[in-house]
Design a protein around this motif. Structure first.
Motif, PDB file in Angstrom:
ATOM      1  N   ALA A  80      50.149  52.772  27.833  1.00 22.07           N
ATOM      2  CA  ALA A  80      51.340  51.957  27.627  1.00 22.07           C
ATOM      3  C   ALA A  80      52.203  51.980  28.877  1.00 22.07           C
ATOM      4  CB  ALA A  80      52.138  52.464  26.428  1.00 22.07           C
ATOM      5  N   ILE A  81      52.772  50.837  29.215  1.00 21.07           N
ATOM      6  CA  ILE A  81      53.734  50.726  30.309  1.00 21.07           C
ATOM      7  C   ILE A  81      55.048  50.248  29.706  1.00 21.07           C
ATOM      8  CG2 ILE A  81      54.335  49.478  32.429  1.00 21.07           C
ATOM      9  CD1 ILE A  81      51.354  49.259  33.029  1.00 21.07           C
ATOM     10  N   LEU A  82      56.128  50.933  30.022  1.00 21.38           N
ATOM     11  CA  LEU A  82      57.445  50.550  29.518  1.00 21.38           C
ATOM     12  C   LEU A  82      58.378  50.267  30.685  1.00 21.38           C
ATOM     13  CD1 LEU A  82      59.611  50.138  27.354  1.00 21.38           C
ATOM     14  CD2 LEU A  82      59.976  52.627  27.339  1.00 21.38           C
ATOM     15  N   ASN A  83      58.779  49.016  30.817  1.00 21.62           N
ATOM     16  CA  ASN A  83      59.810  48.634  31.778  1.00 21.62           C
ATOM     17  C   ASN A  83      61.147  48.775  31.041  1.00 21.62           C
ATOM     18  OD1 ASN A  83      60.995  45.594  33.252  1.00 21.62           O
ATOM     19  ND2 ASN A  83      60.922  47.602  34.205  1.00 21.62           N
ATOM     20  N   PRO A  84      61.940  49.818  31.341  1.00 15.57           N
ATOM     21  CA  PRO A  84      63.107  50.142  30.511  1.00 15.57           C
ATOM     22  C   PRO A  84      64.322  49.267  30.798  1.00 15.57           C
ATOM     23  CG  PRO A  84      62.957  51.695  32.311  1.00 15.57           C
ATOM     24  CD  PRO A  84      61.770  50.773  32.449  1.00 15.57           C
ATOM     25  N   ALA A  85      64.148  47.984  30.587  1.00 16.99           N
ATOM     26  CA  ALA A  85      65.230  47.028  30.834  1.00 16.99           C
ATOM     27  C   ALA A  85      65.370  46.091  29.637  1.00 16.99           C
ATOM     28  CB  ALA A  85      64.928  46.222  32.094  1.00 16.99           C
ATOM     29  N   PRO A  86      66.591  45.864  29.198  1.00 18.15           N
ATOM     30  CA  PRO A  86      67.844  46.417  29.716  1.00 18.15           C
ATOM     31  C   PRO A  86      68.027  47.888  29.315  1.00 18.15           C
ATOM     32  CG  PRO A  86      68.279  45.053  27.797  1.00 18.15           C
ATOM     33  CD  PRO A  86      66.824  44.911  28.099  1.00 18.15           C
ATOM     34  N   THR A  87      68.614  48.660  30.197  1.00 22.37           N
ATOM     35  CA  THR A  87      68.708  50.101  29.972  1.00 22.37           C
ATOM     36  C   THR A  87      69.758  50.494  28.936  1.00 22.37           C
ATOM     37  OG1 THR A  87      70.183  50.217  31.890  1.00 22.37           O
ATOM     38  CG2 THR A  87      67.865  50.790  32.236  1.00 22.37           C
ATOM     39  N   ASP A  88      70.609  49.544  28.525  1.00 19.72           N
ATOM     40  CA  ASP A  88      71.663  49.931  27.576  1.00 19.72           C
ATOM     41  C   ASP A  88      71.108  50.323  26.214  1.00 19.72           C
ATOM     42  OD1 ASP A  88      70.918  47.284  27.151  1.00 19.72           O
ATOM     43  OD2 ASP A  88      72.876  46.719  26.339  1.00 19.72           O
ATOM     44  N   VAL A  89      69.859  49.947  25.911  1.00 22.40           N
ATOM     45  CA  VAL A  89      69.264  50.344  24.627  1.00 22.40           C
ATOM     46  C   VAL A  89      68.196  51.433  24.804  1.00 22.40           C
ATOM     47  CG1 VAL A  89      69.733  48.162  23.472  1.00 22.40           C
ATOM     48  CG2 VAL A  89      67.598  48.438  24.743  1.00 22.40           C
ATOM     49  N   PHE A  90      67.955  51.833  26.057  1.00 21.27           N
ATOM     50  CA  PHE A  90      66.968  52.886  26.305  1.00 21.27           C
ATOM     51  C   PHE A  90      67.503  54.226  25.812  1.00 21.27           C
ATOM     52  CE2 PHE A  90      65.213  56.338  28.836  1.00 21.27           C
ATOM     53  CZ  PHE A  90      63.853  56.074  28.771  1.00 21.27           C
ATOM     54  N   HIS A  91      66.631  55.035  25.211  1.00 17.36           N
ATOM     55  CA  HIS A  91      67.020  56.399  24.842  1.00 17.36           C
ATOM     56  C   HIS A  91      65.861  57.347  25.149  1.00 17.36           C
ATOM     57  CE1 HIS A  91      64.531  56.356  21.147  1.00 17.36           C
ATOM     58  NE2 HIS A  91      64.961  55.115  20.981  1.00 17.36           N
ATOM     59  N   GLU A  92      66.179  58.616  25.334  1.00 20.67           N
ATOM     60  CA  GLU A  92      65.189  59.593  25.803  1.00 20.67           C
ATOM     61  C   GLU A  92      64.035  59.786  24.832  1.00 20.67           C
ATOM     62  OE1 GLU A  92      66.972  63.239  26.974  1.00 20.67           O
ATOM     63  OE2 GLU A  92      67.927  62.385  28.760  1.00 20.67           O
ATOM     64  N   GLY A  93      64.252  59.445  23.558  1.00 18.07           N
ATOM     65  CA  GLY A  93      63.167  59.574  22.586  1.00 18.07           C
ATOM     66  C   GLY A  93      61.959  58.732  22.947  1.00 18.07           C
ATOM     67  N   LEU A  94      62.160  57.676  23.718  1.00 14.93           N
ATOM     68  CA  LEU A  94      61.043  56.811  24.109  1.00 14.93           C
ATOM     69  C   LEU A  94      60.099  57.498  25.089  1.00 14.93           C
ATOM     70  CD1 LEU A  94      63.020  53.465  24.587  1.00 14.93           C
ATOM     71  CD2 LEU A  94      61.545  54.075  22.664  1.00 14.93           C
ATOM     72  N   LEU A  95      60.558  58.580  25.721  1.00 18.43           N
ATOM     73  CA  LEU A  95      59.725  59.289  26.699  1.00 18.43           C
ATOM     74  C   LEU A  95      58.623  60.109  26.045  1.00 18.43           C
ATOM     75  CD1 LEU A  95      62.573  60.583  29.047  1.00 18.43           C
ATOM     76  CD2 LEU A  95      60.918  58.786  29.583  1.00 18.43           C
ATOM     77  N   GLN A  96      58.775  60.416  24.758  1.00 26.23           N
ATOM     78  CA  GLN A  96      57.822  61.323  24.099  1.00 26.23           C
ATOM     79  C   GLN A  96      56.435  60.714  23.901  1.00 26.23           C
ATOM     80  OE1 GLN A  96      58.474  61.917  19.724  1.00 26.23           O
ATOM     81  NE2 GLN A  96      60.188  60.487  20.023  1.00 26.23           N
ATOM     82  N   TYR A  97      56.318  59.389  24.061  1.00 21.97           N
ATOM     83  CA  TYR A  97      55.038  58.734  23.778  1.00 21.97           C
ATOM     84  C   TYR A  97      54.124  58.628  24.997  1.00 21.97           C
ATOM     85  CZ  TYR A  97      57.706  57.646  19.619  1.00 21.97           C
ATOM     86  OH  TYR A  97      58.483  57.754  18.485  1.00 21.97           O
ATOM     87  N   GLY A  98      54.592  59.137  26.119  1.00 22.05           N
ATOM     88  CA  GLY A  98      53.739  59.199  27.304  1.00 22.05           C
ATOM     89  C   GLY A  98      53.546  57.899  28.033  1.00 22.05           C
ATOM     90  N   ALA A  99      54.376  56.895  27.753  1.00 16.73           N
ATOM     91  CA  ALA A  99      54.246  55.617  28.452  1.00 16.73           C
ATOM     92  C   ALA A  99      54.615  55.778  29.924  1.00 16.73           C
ATOM     93  CB  ALA A  99      55.154  54.568  27.808  1.00 16.73           C
ATOM     94  N   LEU A 100      54.030  54.935  30.753  1.00 16.30           N
ATOM     95  CA  LEU A 100      54.352  54.905  32.177  1.00 16.30           C
ATOM     96  C   LEU A 100      55.616  54.072  32.347  1.00 16.30           C
ATOM     97  CD1 LEU A 100      53.529  55.494  35.128  1.00 16.30           C
ATOM     98  CD2 LEU A 100      52.115  53.435  35.035  1.00 16.30           C
ATOM     99  N   LEU A 101      56.715  54.705  32.763  1.00 14.70           N
ATOM    100  CA  LEU A 101      57.989  54.014  32.931  1.00 14.70           C
ATOM    101  C   LEU A 101      58.072  53.371  34.309  1.00 14.70           C
ATOM    102  CD1 LEU A 101      58.866  55.542  30.345  1.00 14.70           C
ATOM    103  CD2 LEU A 101      61.088  55.843  31.427  1.00 14.70           C
ATOM    104  N   THR A 102      58.615  52.140  34.364  1.00 15.18           N
ATOM    105  CA  THR A 102      58.689  51.431  35.637  1.00 15.18           C
ATOM    106  C   THR A 102      60.108  50.894  35.895  1.00 15.18           C
ATOM    107  OG1 THR A 102      57.958  49.386  34.545  1.00 15.18           O
ATOM    108  CG2 THR A 102      56.263  50.767  35.604  1.00 15.18           C
ATOM    109  N   PRO A 103      61.107  51.767  35.998  1.00 11.62           N
ATOM    110  CA  PRO A 103      62.471  51.293  36.281  1.00 11.62           C
ATOM    111  C   PRO A 103      62.627  50.921  37.752  1.00 11.62           C
ATOM    112  CG  PRO A 103      62.439  53.681  36.271  1.00 11.62           C
ATOM    113  CD  PRO A 103      61.050  53.228  35.871  1.00 11.62           C
ATOM    114  N   ASN A 104      63.650  50.104  38.044  1.00 12.58           N
ATOM    115  CA  ASN A 104      64.038  49.944  39.437  1.00 12.58           C
ATOM    116  C   ASN A 104      65.042  51.046  39.769  1.00 12.58           C
ATOM    117  OD1 ASN A 104      66.606  49.108  38.508  1.00 12.58           O
ATOM    118  ND2 ASN A 104      66.018  46.945  38.560  1.00 12.58           N
ATOM    119  N   GLU A 105      65.571  51.049  40.989  1.00 17.14           N
ATOM    120  CA  GLU A 105      66.466  52.141  41.411  1.00 17.14           C
ATOM    121  C   GLU A 105      67.701  52.260  40.531  1.00 17.14           C
ATOM    122  OE1 GLU A 105      66.839  52.860  45.929  1.00 17.14           O
ATOM    123  OE2 GLU A 105      66.224  50.762  45.768  1.00 17.14           O
TER     124      GLU A 105
END
Length: 219
Positions: free
Chosen positions: A85-110
């Motif tokens: 799974a690849i997760l582009n965490p945008a928009p970040t206002d709804v992102f939460h750390e619980g999404l990290l537990q699934y092992g997806a590859l995160l692709t944020p910009n700076e």
């Protein structure tokens, strides 16, 4: 989508207009105002359809322009079936750390990386090896290596419009990983694709074909 040879059998039509992105371009940068429309018309029964489709997939790409609860359910399905799974965490206002537990590859910009991890994000992501790629615009991209950050060089170009560059990067990255390329090669391919996308106006219209990306990488 059909004209581009994209499989459309799983697209669901709803009684809402397609989402709209109002894009303001100024000084080689952009701001996007999103009206979600059909993107927010997800229902619980759609999860059953995801449970059928996701296990058949090589790579599944997510962003946060659909309800975050649905993204989390789908990420859980990916993890259960060992699907990349690849997760582009945008928009970040709804992102939460619980999404990290699934092992997806995160692709944020700076800026997204800074929103998630704070000003010291470069140090913070070192604990997420093989799980984070940060796009750096003209400077390419970076990801945490075994002992230090690994940088993949970008391409010097005349910027016309940056809209869709991140989408292009993620699409090309997904293609590379679906071809079983290693992460470094996939990022190099994605960098080349994104560099082409900013040389043209528009999000979809700026996205390059495979042949153009190959030519940039070899030329």
């Amino acid at each position: 989508m059909q004209n581009e040879g994209i499989h459309t059998a799983s697209i669901k039509r709803v009684d809402k207009p397609t989402g709209i992105a109002n894009i303001l371009v100024s000084d080689q940068d952009n701001r996007i105002i999103v009206v979600p429309g059909a993107n927010h018309e997800w229902e619980q029964e759609m999860v059953l359809e995801m449970e059928r489709i996701i296990p058949q997939s090589k790579v599944v790409v997510f962003q946060l322009e659909i309800p975050v609860g649905m993204v989390e359910k789908a990420l859980a399905i990916c993890k259960e079936h060992n699907v990349q799974a690849i997760l582009n965490p945008a928009p970040t206002d709804v992102f939460h750390e619980g999404l990290l537990q699934y092992g997806a590859l995160l692709t944020p910009n700076e800026s997204e990386a800074e929103t998630i991890w704070g000003a010291e994000w470069k140090k913070a992501i070192q604990s997420f090896q093989n799980q984070v790629i940060v796009t750096l615009g003209k400077d390419g991209a970076m990801y945490p290596g075994e002992s230090d950050a690994v940088y993949v060089t970008g391409y010097p170009v005349e910027v016309v419009d940056t809209t869709g560059a991140g989408d292009t990067f993620n699409g090309a990255l997904t293609y590379g990983l679906s071809q079983n390329w290693d992460l470094s090669k996939s990022i190099e391919f994605a960098n080349a694709a994104a560099s082409l996308s900013v040389e043209a106006l528009g999000a979809q219209t700026g996205m390059p074909k495979r042949a153009a990306v190959d030519e940039r990488m070899t030329g």
